[in-house]
Design a protein around this motif. Structure first.
Motif, PDB file in Angstrom:
ATOM      1  N   GLN A 292       0.832  -1.208   0.000  1.00 15.93           N
ATOM      2  CA  GLN A 292       0.000   0.000   0.000  1.00 15.93           C
ATOM      3  C   GLN A 292       0.866   1.258   0.000  1.00 15.93           C
ATOM      4  O   GLN A 292       0.624   2.203  -0.756  1.00 15.93           O
ATOM      5  CB  GLN A 292      -0.902  -0.025   1.241  1.00 15.93           C
ATOM      6  CG  GLN A 292      -1.781   1.210   1.392  1.00 15.93           C
ATOM      7  CD  GLN A 292      -2.971   1.182   0.452  1.00 15.93           C
ATOM      8  OE1 GLN A 292      -3.790   0.274   0.525  1.00 15.93           O
ATOM      9  NE2 GLN A 292      -3.062   2.140  -0.445  1.00 15.93           N
TER      10      GLN A 292
ATOM     11  N   MET B 108      -6.861  -7.818  -3.905  1.00 17.79           N
ATOM     12  CA  MET B 108      -6.318  -6.823  -2.967  1.00 17.79           C
ATOM     13  C   MET B 108      -5.530  -5.751  -3.707  1.00 17.79           C
ATOM     14  O   MET B 108      -5.600  -4.562  -3.380  1.00 17.79           O
ATOM     15  CB  MET B 108      -5.430  -7.520  -1.937  1.00 17.79           C
ATOM     16  CG  MET B 108      -6.183  -8.453  -0.994  1.00 17.79           C
ATOM     17  SD  MET B 108      -5.092  -9.255   0.193  1.00 17.79           S
ATOM     18  CE  MET B 108      -4.572  -7.846   1.175  1.00 17.79           C
TER      19      MET B 108
ATOM     20  N   LYS C 219      -6.063  -4.717  -6.707  1.00 12.35           N
ATOM     21  CA  LYS C 219      -7.010  -3.831  -7.387  1.00 12.35           C
ATOM     22  C   LYS C 219      -7.601  -2.825  -6.422  1.00 12.35           C
ATOM     23  O   LYS C 219      -7.761  -1.640  -6.737  1.00 12.35           O
ATOM     24  CB  LYS C 219      -8.100  -4.679  -8.038  1.00 12.35           C
ATOM     25  CG  LYS C 219      -9.053  -3.862  -8.897  1.00 12.35           C
ATOM     26  CD  LYS C 219     -10.030  -4.764  -9.629  1.00 12.35           C
ATOM     27  CE  LYS C 219     -10.948  -3.938 -10.534  1.00 12.35           C
ATOM     28  NZ  LYS C 219     -11.917  -4.782 -11.246  1.00 12.35           N
ATOM     29  N   LYS C 220      -7.907  -3.277  -5.188  1.00 13.33           N
ATOM     30  CA  LYS C 220      -8.440  -2.362  -4.186  1.00 13.33           C
ATOM     31  C   LYS C 220      -7.413  -1.309  -3.782  1.00 13.33           C
ATOM     32  O   LYS C 220      -7.742  -0.136  -3.566  1.00 13.33           O
ATOM     33  CB  LYS C 220      -8.885  -3.146  -2.961  1.00 13.33           C
ATOM     34  CG  LYS C 220     -10.219  -3.869  -3.142  1.00 13.33           C
ATOM     35  CD  LYS C 220     -10.678  -4.481  -1.837  1.00 13.33           C
ATOM     36  CE  LYS C 220     -12.059  -5.113  -1.998  1.00 13.33           C
ATOM     37  NZ  LYS C 220     -12.552  -5.688  -0.728  1.00 13.33           N
TER      38      LYS C 220
ATOM     39  N   ASP D  96     -12.172  -8.524  -7.603  1.00 11.31           N
ATOM     40  CA  ASP D  96     -12.751  -7.550  -6.688  1.00 11.31           C
ATOM     41  C   ASP D  96     -12.236  -7.700  -5.267  1.00 11.31           C
ATOM     42  O   ASP D  96     -12.707  -7.055  -4.344  1.00 11.31           O
ATOM     43  CB  ASP D  96     -14.282  -7.665  -6.688  1.00 11.31           C
ATOM     44  CG  ASP D  96     -14.735  -9.062  -6.324  1.00 11.31           C
ATOM     45  OD1 ASP D  96     -13.855  -9.886  -5.998  1.00 11.31           O
ATOM     46  OD2 ASP D  96     -15.942  -9.314  -6.339  1.00 11.31           O
ATOM     47  N   GLY D  97     -11.270  -8.624  -5.115  1.00 12.52           N
ATOM     48  CA  GLY D  97     -10.698  -8.782  -3.786  1.00 12.52           C
ATOM     49  C   GLY D  97     -11.500  -9.630  -2.849  1.00 12.52           C
ATOM     50  O   GLY D  97     -11.189  -9.751  -1.685  1.00 12.52           O
ATOM     51  N   THR D  98     -12.545 -10.253  -3.348  1.00  9.70           N
ATOM     52  CA  THR D  98     -13.388 -11.071  -2.467  1.00  9.70           C
ATOM     53  C   THR D  98     -13.059 -12.543  -2.575  1.00  9.70           C
ATOM     54  O   THR D  98     -13.733 -13.352  -1.988  1.00  9.70           O
ATOM     55  CB  THR D  98     -14.866 -10.846  -2.808  1.00  9.70           C
ATOM     56  OG1 THR D  98     -15.082 -11.244  -4.165  1.00  9.70           O
ATOM     57  CG2 THR D  98     -15.259  -9.415  -2.627  1.00  9.70           C
TER      58      THR D  98
END
Length: 936
Positions: free
Chosen positions: A870, A896, A898-899, A933-935
């Motif tokens: 990050q 993750m 992408k988020k 989508d990180g899910t």
């Protein structure tokens, strides 16, 4: 609904071929499916375009109302006219009018939209034009009204074109389906036509006609049924034709037979007599027929050939007499004869003359007796068996050695009586009888056998075997011959021991030591085992020899040898290599353990006191230790290393232990030197190969890929860069490799067609080493390459590691600025792995940051790694630098990223490395990244 079918229609259907039926049915089904599909498509298109047309009308009204407000307020009619004329050119808009409060109208020029579809299609779709008007209100006051008319003609044209394309595809599919159906059915029916032709030939009298099964399983079953029917009919016809001939042939066979055949009635009276019976007995058929079979019996013997039991056959050996009075030994088979109603009517007697056979048996018996006497008198042990390995005979020598009598052993399996084993291992020797029976030429002599007697004792033997064959060369058994060789084996063992041992110390000698060392080197190379060698040289031994003579020296060596032999392990080998030099081979022993054992041996020698007459001596020993590993060293090299270490121990003060300079570093450097030679050949022979790995945009953007280097070895196997890059870096070959890679990449890009390059743009990342970054001539080389090649600088991205860039910071920054001015881009690899990453980032003019894969790989499970990713992404974006995540291997990590907002992803989830041509020539495709989508 009536299920009645018109007979004419039914007969017409029956006349259709299978192909026509399939095509008719499939055509009807496809027509119904096509009609349904097109109906659904048209309904969907009407619904979509109606909604789209209304949305466009709403949008244009909302757009035109504020746009016309200002000129309407000020009364600028010319501007309003101009705006209407410009806006009417938009698709679907055919007319725009503006009316002021006084009723003045300004109309746009009408845009003529041409209808490409047929008028009936337009009527069928029923998409009418739409109109709407809106007042222009400013500050609560109305300044006029805008009127807008949109046509559906472009939408109708689009629907018509789309339907035409789909219809062409449908017709093409139907044509292909019909073609495949015709080909498949034609191929399946071909055996049926052949079957019809074969049936006609069979009906015309060709009863031998048969067909080879082919085609579908049902057709194969039909052909097989035809073949079976034809076979049965042909057999039946043949049987009918042969029945009459059989009876005639039977009589002829009996008459022409070389065996005497006679028949009798129920009372033993002869009813038939063939020519062979005449030849055997000398009685003619006229003389024998009608007389009793008792005429064949010698006087006083009694008995009869005729059986008392009418339902039983029998075989007998008897003596008969001939017409001239001679006595014959015969073998007779008697069987009952029955008439067509099953009534016993007599006997048939088949007679064979066995007079010569009896004489041969008598001669064979005498010969066997002579053979038994001969076998009993020879000095070797002899066993004979049948073909199944059952013992038939033991001679007296074999009885003595085995502890079995011939009578006891008869009929027993050979393995029960005779149990030889291999002398060296004690493993049983496989029974060779089966081998001798299968291959009579496989006999041979075994010198390594030991016989286990019934009492449990072991006797060394020499063993040989051979098969026994009859006059027809058919194997009927086997013979094994063996002898006691205890005396010769004892002498051989003594000679072998003397050849491998030192006569003075009874230790292994130098030659045997070398043989064991060779075996240890082989096991280290092939099995990955590790051994050790100790080279020992006594200190001050010469003083004993010079003071007390060689007898004293010899005694010292004997005593020390016994003492040292008690200190080594049973698996180790202590050898006298010559004079006062000894060697120890330590099996499966690490260097540290070998050093400890060497120290024990050194202390043992130091503590030893040798007394000779009235003198007392102490000696020392210098020991060199070397590891025996699978590192390519031959035995001579290992022995030389140990000798050198021993001399080093002497030079360092004697009576000490030194390890040879034979460690991983030496092996590593030797390996690197070998790779330098291979790399040089690869550069000269163009054996370097380029692979690429995709770098996919997460949020959309231009395709990227990273160039990865491979090398072809001598067997054309791919070698990964981890094997040869360290050697290239150590021996300054990276600048040559980098230039070769750049030239190969430019070649690959130049081979792409211009149209393909425009439609599928891609940025290719080329890794530059630290040596190349500091190469003052690299910039000139790159300018030359761009000048000579049709490669755009914006398609090239140079990738440098953070460590290399910082190590050559000044020159690296200057080079990067020059290349960026030309249009190239730069990527900073492994970012985050160094402590000074963020501090130096602002000084490096890079376009991309490649986040070190060690953070990315575990970020889903490690919050610290996720925080590092990050932070790098945020700082990169603040500085206007795009970020690339390495080692992306699962959907969770990708989601993750992408988020977080990382721009690009690289790893096995995206793609594995492929040849550069496969990547450069690939069409641009959407990747799985858009759905992350990180899910996960």
């Amino acid at each position: 609904m009536s299920l009645w079918v018109n007979p004419k229609q039914f007969r017409l259907w029956q006349r259709l071929t299978l192909s026509a039926r399939l095509m008719l049915l499939s055509g009807l089904v496809l027509t119904m499916l096509g009609a349904t599909y097109f109906t659904l498509v048209i309904q969907s298109e009407i619904k979509f375009h109606s909604s789209d047309l209304q949305d466009r009308l709403n949008y244009e009204i909302k757009f035109m109302t504020p746009a016309l407000a200002e000129p309407a307020v000020v009364g600028d009619y010319s501007l309003i006219q101009q705006m209407l004329d410009v806006r009417v050119r938009q698709p679907h808009i055919v007319r725009i009018n503006w009316v002021d409060n006084r009723g003045n109208r300004i109309e746009s020029a009408e845009d003529d939209v041409r209808l490409k579809a047929p008028p009936w299609f337009q009527s069928w779709l029923n998409l009418p034009p739409v109109e709407q008007s809106e007042d222009i209100v400013v500050g609560g006051q109305t300044y006029g009204r805008v009127e807008l008319r949109l046509t559906a003609v472009p939408a109708i044209n689009n629907v018509w074109a789309s339907l035409q394309d789909k219809l062409e595809v449908l017709l093409l599919c139907i044509g292909m389906l019909f073609a495949i159906t015709l080909a498949t059915v034609g191929n399946a029916l071909r055996p049926l036509y052949a079957l019809g032709a074969a049936a006609r030939r069979f009906g015309q009298g060709d009863h031998s006609v048969r067909m080879t099964p082919s085609g579908p399983p049902e057709m194969i079953a039909c052909v097989q049924a035809f073949n079976s029917m034809a076979e049965n009919i042909e057999t039946l016809l043949r049987s009918v034709s042969e029945t009459d001939a059989r009876n005639k042939m039977l009589a002829l066979i009996v008459e022409q037979s070389s065996v005497a055949i006679i028949t009798t009635d129920r009372h033993g009276m002869i009813t038939s007599w063939n020519a062979a019976a005449t030849e055997l007995y000398r009685w003619t058929a006229e003389e024998a027929i009608g007389r009793s079979t008792d005429m064949l019996m010698p006087p006083g013997t009694g008995g009869s050939l005729v059986s008392d039991d009418a339902n039983q056959s029998r075989s007998i050996e008897v003596r008969h007499r001939a017409k001239d009075g001679g006595v014959l030994d015969i073998f007779a088979n008697t069987s009952p004869l029955y008439d067509g109603h099953g009534v016993h009517m007599g006997e048939i007697i088949v007679i064979r003359d066995i007079t010569r056979q009896k004489q041969a048996e008598e001669a064979l018996f005498k010969e066997t007796e002579r053979a038994q006497v001969t076998l009993a008198s020879i000095a070797d042990a002899v066993i004979t068996t049948d073909t199944k390995g059952n013992v038939e005979f033991l001679n007296p020598v074999a009885e003595k050695l085995l502890g079995w009598s011939s009578r006891q052993a008869h009929g027993k399996l050979l393995g029960t009586v005779f149990r030889p084993v291999i002398e060296a291992t004690g493993e049983p020797i496989e029974n060779s009888i089966d081998k001798l029976v299968r291959d009579p030429s496989s006999d041979g002599v075994r010198e390594d056998a030991v016989l286990v007697s019934s009492a449990g004792g072991q006797i060394p033997i020499q063993l040989t075997g051979a098969s026994i064959s009859d006059r027809n060369n058919q194997v009927i058994g086997a013979v094994l011959v063996f002898r006691d060789v205890s005396t010769s084996h004892s002498m051989a063992r003594q000679l072998t021991w003397q050849a491998t041992h030192d006569a003075l110390t009874s230790l292994v000698n130098r030659r045997e030591f070398a043989r064991i060392l060779d075996a240890m080197v082989d096991s280290a190379e092939q099995e990955g085992r590790e051994h050790a060698l100790l080279y020992m040289d006594l200190d001050q031994f010469k003083i004993v020899n010079d003071t007390c003579g060689h007898l004293a020296g010899d005694e010292l060596l004997r005593q020390l040898s016994a003492l040292l032999n008690n200190r080594v392990r049973t698996s180790d080998t202590l050898a006298r290599l010559g004079g006062d030099e000894f060697g120890v081979l330590l099996k499966d022993c690490k260097v540290k353990q070998a050093m400890d054992l060497a120290e024990i041996l050194r202390a043992t020698v130091s503590e030893f006191r040798f007394a000779w007459q009235d003198k007392l001596f102490t000696v020392g020993v210098s020991i060199g230790v070397v590891a025996i590993k699978g590192d390519g060293n031959n035995p001579a090299d290992i022995l030389a290393l140990a000798d050198a270490a021993c001399y080093q121990a002497k030079d360092n003060g004697r009576n000490r232990v030194e390890a040879a300079p034979h460690d991983k570093e030496m092996a590593h450097r030797r390996s690197e030197m070998l790779w330098v030679s291979k790399l040089t050949n690869a550069l000269e022979q163009d054996r370097l190969v380029l692979y690429c790995q995709d770098i996919a945009p997460i949020k959309g953007g231009r395709r990227h890929c990273e160039v990865l280097l491979r090398m072809l070895d001598d067997d054309d196997n791919l070698v990964l860069p981890m094997a040869f890059i360290p050697a290239a870096e150590r021996y300054n070959m990276m600048h040559a490799i980098d230039r070769k890679v750049i030239a190969m990449v430019f070649d690959a890009l130049e081979r792409r067609p211009e149209q393909h390059a425009r439609d599928n743009p891609i940025t290719v990342s080329i890794n530059l080493s630290g040596i190349s970054l500091s190469d003052e001539n690299l910039l000139a080389f790159l300018r030359q390459q761009f000048a000579r090649r049709k490669v755009r600088p914006r398609d090239i991205c140079f990738e440098v590691t953070e460590t290399a860039a910082i190590a050559n910071l000044t020159h690296a920054v200057a080079l990067m600025k020059e290349l960026k001015a030309m249009g190239c881009s730069f990527s900073l690899d492994d970012f985050g792995s160094g402590l000074s990453s963020f501090a130096y980032l602002k000084n490096l003019p890079v376009d991309y940051l490649k986040i070190d894969g060690s953070f990315v790989r575990d970020m889903a499970d490690d919050p610290i790694d996720a925080a590092m990713v990050q932070a790098i992404s945020d700082i990169g974006h603040v500085m206007g630098i795009k970020t690339i995540a390495e080692w992306v291997e699962n959907d969770t990590t990708l989601g993750m990223l992408k988020k977080i907002g990382v721009d690009y992803a690289q790893g096995y989830l995206i793609s594995r490395p492929r040849p550069i041509e496969d990547v450069l020539w690939a069409n641009r495709v959407e990747t799985m990244i858009a759905n992350a989508d990180g899910t996960s």
